[in-house]
Design a protein around this motif. Sequence first.
Motif, PDB file in Angstrom:
ATOM      1  N   LYS A  50       0.837  -1.202   0.000  1.00 10.77           N
ATOM      2  CA  LYS A  50       0.000   0.000   0.000  1.00 10.77           C
ATOM      3  C   LYS A  50       0.872   1.252   0.000  1.00 10.77           C
ATOM      4  O   LYS A  50       0.621   2.188  -0.766  1.00 10.77           O
ATOM      5  N   SER A  51       1.905   1.259   0.838  1.00 10.72           N
ATOM      6  CA  SER A  51       2.767   2.446   0.884  1.00 10.72           C
ATOM      7  C   SER A  51       3.550   2.613  -0.416  1.00 10.72           C
ATOM      8  O   SER A  51       3.743   3.735  -0.890  1.00 10.72           O
ATOM      9  N   THR A  52       3.978   1.507  -1.009  1.00 16.09           N
ATOM     10  CA  THR A  52       4.724   1.625  -2.264  1.00 16.09           C
ATOM     11  C   THR A  52       3.805   2.001  -3.423  1.00 16.09           C
ATOM     12  O   THR A  52       4.233   2.708  -4.333  1.00 16.09           O
ATOM     13  N   ALA A  53       2.562   1.566  -3.385  1.00 14.09           N
ATOM     14  CA  ALA A  53       1.613   1.950  -4.439  1.00 14.09           C
ATOM     15  C   ALA A  53       1.351   3.450  -4.387  1.00 14.09           C
ATOM     16  O   ALA A  53       1.324   4.127  -5.427  1.00 14.09           O
ATOM     17  N   THR A  54       1.185   3.981  -3.192  1.00 17.80           N
ATOM     18  CA  THR A  54       0.969   5.420  -3.026  1.00 17.80           C
ATOM     19  C   THR A  54       2.170   6.186  -3.561  1.00 17.80           C
ATOM     20  O   THR A  54       2.022   7.181  -4.282  1.00 17.80           O
TER      21      THR A  54
END
Length: 160
Positions: free
Chosen positions: A93-97
């Motif tokens: 999730k953090s890398t997608a953001t």
Amino acid sequence: MKTKYLVVWLAMSAFLLNGCAVWKQNKWLAVHQKELKRLADSNLPAEQKLDGLVQDYVKFLHEDLKFVNPVKGAKYVKKYHDQNRASMDKILKSTATWQDGLNTLDKISLGVRTIKKPYVKDLIDLVPKFKKKYKQYAFALELAGKISGGLFRFAGKDLF
């Protein structure tokens, strides 16, 4: 009489070898869990978290593909997936953001950096083998797609 001792010795050896394998697998799973939790809860940049996740996943693939029996291997995959789902989702999730916020030039730069990473060759080699081995196990295919998709999200599609 010697035959009786031989049979007992063989039975005990088989029991101990099986017990050692389970102990080794549980040790591997504990190391993965600790590393992924550390990454998920760290303040590292998103790219470093993703690198750590994929490196751990490649290590997991190497371990899993050693299983000759696909049923036992699938149990190992399920344990890995179940115990690390929250950490993996948090990292992805953090890398997608982070990846969604990149402009075109940054995406190209990330693509060049990603291709040069030492684990990419292993990932490209191992994921198809993993998918072929576990094609009837939806959770295993979901896991492979999540990790490889997270790594190449910047390209706009899953390359695997």
